[in-house]
Design a protein around this motif. Structure first.
Motif, PDB file in Angstrom:
ATOM      1  N   SER A 183       0.855  -1.184   0.000  1.00  0.00           N
ATOM      2  CA  SER A 183       0.000   0.000   0.000  1.00  0.00           C
ATOM      3  C   SER A 183       0.892   1.235   0.000  1.00  0.00           C
ATOM      4  O   SER A 183       2.062   1.171   0.381  1.00  0.00           O
ATOM      5  CB  SER A 183      -0.884   0.006   1.249  1.00  0.00           C
ATOM      6  N   ASP A 184       0.329   2.353  -0.448  1.00  0.00           N
ATOM      7  CA  ASP A 184       1.106   3.597  -0.481  1.00  0.00           C
ATOM      8  C   ASP A 184       1.607   3.957   0.909  1.00  0.00           C
ATOM      9  O   ASP A 184       2.731   4.425   1.074  1.00  0.00           O
ATOM     10  CB  ASP A 184       0.243   4.738  -1.029  1.00  0.00           C
ATOM     11  N   ARG A 185       0.731   3.726   1.908  1.00  0.00           N
ATOM     12  CA  ARG A 185       1.100   4.115   3.269  1.00  0.00           C
ATOM     13  C   ARG A 185       2.369   3.381   3.721  1.00  0.00           C
ATOM     14  O   ARG A 185       3.280   4.001   4.248  1.00  0.00           O
ATOM     15  CB  ARG A 185      -0.056   3.782   4.220  1.00  0.00           C
ATOM     16  N   LEU A 186       2.436   2.066   3.475  1.00  0.00           N
ATOM     17  CA  LEU A 186       3.592   1.313   3.966  1.00  0.00           C
ATOM     18  C   LEU A 186       4.794   1.443   3.042  1.00  0.00           C
ATOM     19  O   LEU A 186       5.923   1.257   3.481  1.00  0.00           O
ATOM     20  CB  LEU A 186       3.221  -0.158   4.165  1.00  0.00           C
ATOM     21  N   ARG A 187       4.573   1.762   1.758  1.00  0.00           N
ATOM     22  CA  ARG A 187       5.734   2.033   0.908  1.00  0.00           C
ATOM     23  C   ARG A 187       6.450   3.293   1.370  1.00  0.00           C
ATOM     24  O   ARG A 187       7.658   3.403   1.276  1.00  0.00           O
ATOM     25  CB  ARG A 187       5.313   2.177  -0.550  1.00  0.00           C
ATOM     26  N   LYS A 188       5.645   4.263   1.876  1.00  0.00           N
ATOM     27  CA  LYS A 188       6.243   5.523   2.314  1.00  0.00           C
ATOM     28  C   LYS A 188       6.717   5.466   3.762  1.00  0.00           C
ATOM     29  O   LYS A 188       7.375   6.391   4.225  1.00  0.00           O
ATOM     30  CB  LYS A 188       5.226   6.654   2.182  1.00  0.00           C
ATOM     31  N   ALA A 189       6.363   4.398   4.477  1.00  0.00           N
ATOM     32  CA  ALA A 189       6.729   4.324   5.905  1.00  0.00           C
ATOM     33  C   ALA A 189       8.237   4.172   6.054  1.00  0.00           C
ATOM     34  O   ALA A 189       8.874   3.462   5.265  1.00  0.00           O
ATOM     35  CB  ALA A 189       6.018   3.141   6.559  1.00  0.00           C
ATOM     36  N   PRO A 190       8.831   4.837   7.050  1.00  0.00           N
ATOM     37  CA  PRO A 190      10.274   4.671   7.266  1.00  0.00           C
ATOM     38  C   PRO A 190      10.590   3.268   7.775  1.00  0.00           C
ATOM     39  O   PRO A 190       9.728   2.591   8.356  1.00  0.00           O
ATOM     40  CB  PRO A 190      10.595   5.736   8.320  1.00  0.00           C
TER      41      PRO A 190
END
Lengths: 173, 115
Positions: free
Chosen positions: A110-117
């Motif tokens: 998901s976009d959220r976890l791709r962007k998560a550090p």
């Protein structure tokens, strides 16, 4: 004369040292021993025991190791052992436990976890999240970072811009 | 005295409304899907085969090249290739995926065509 005698008695009494409390049937620190295979009273910690204030472990948790091929292999192995029962081998959140009714974990793609550090994934493995429990006692910090690196590889495998990888163009349908 | 009490009540009332709005906006609503009933049979009659089938299907997803979003030119690649690409990034290997792709080009650049 009496004083001298008194002094002599005091000195004589002081010389009567009872050794029975000092020579005890026990091991001193680092004393040699015939009982243990390593010949010493001092024993190594059993595997998996974490000493309080283990600085090496604290440092491993703080500093991610450099990502190499062998680190990713470790991460892949550990991911398949510890994570895939719920998260699935491809990270879609469709492992066998989920197939049998357990709540679905979020997909890594998901976009959220791709962007998560990366620290977010590390913290979730360490502390748990939602219905996921802590894996701090099962996976040592170095291997947790290996799993995080492998999760990045999983995300990469599902999100490559073809302009960045021209050689993939011929193999795509 | 009555005036003070009224003012206090008004202050409490406004505070409650403001806090309600604030937490409504700021709190992340983590959505946990409740356990769902699953298809029969409830007992697995051959669990080893079920697991092997599921894992084979999941490994298949990791094996080949495929389009994820043809419009935006985003594709899936085998996990071995992805591992090589992550290693090749060196110090940036842990960085979020989106910031790693070529930022100069807009998302639709290339449109799935080879450059």
């Amino acid at each position: 004369m009496t004083r001298l005698l008194l002094l002599a008695i005091v000195l004589a009494v002081a010389g009567c040292d009872d050794q029975s409390m000092r020579q005890q049937n026990r091991y001193d620190t680092y004393a040699p021993s015939k009982i243990w295979p390593n010949g010493s009273e001092a024993q190594l910690l059993p595997a998996g025991v974490v000493a309080q204030g283990d600085l090496v472990r604290a440092r491993d948790a703080k500093e991610p190791p450099p990502v190499t091929d062998s680190l990713l292999r470790t991460g892949r192995k550990d991911f398949e052992i510890f994570c895939s029962p719920c998260h699935g081998l491809a990270g879609d959140g469709d492992g066998m436990v989920v197939q049998r009714g357990f709540p679905t974990p979020p997909s890594y793609h998901s976009d959220r976890l791709r962007k998560a550090p990366a620290r977010h994934f590390f913290d979730v493995i360490t502390n748990g999240y939602g219905v996921m429990y802590s894996y701090a006692a099962r996976v040592p910090p170095h291997d947790r970072w290996a799993i995080v690196a492998y999760i990045r590889a999983l995300q990469e495998s599902r999100h490559v811009r073809v302009v960045d990888m021209p050689q993939a163009r011929e193999k795509l349908p | 005295m009555l005036f003070t009490a009224m003012g206090f009540l008004v202050f409490v009332g406004i505070s409650l409304v403001v806090l309600r709005i604030f937490y409504g906006e700021r709190t992340d609503h983590a959505v946990f899907v409740p356990p769902t009933p699953f298809a029969k049979p409830r007992l697995q009659t051959n669990d080893a085969a079920d697991l092997a089938r599921l894992q084979a299907e999941q490994r298949g997803r990791l094996a080949g090249y495929a389009w994820v979003d043809r419009e935006k030119g985003i594709a899936a690649i085998p996990i071995e290739e992805a591992m090589k690409r992550v290693v090749a990034r060196g110090a940036d290997a842990y960085a979020p995926i989106d910031s790693n792709t070529s930022a100069q080009q807009p998302a639709g650049a290339g449109g799935g065509q080879s450059p």
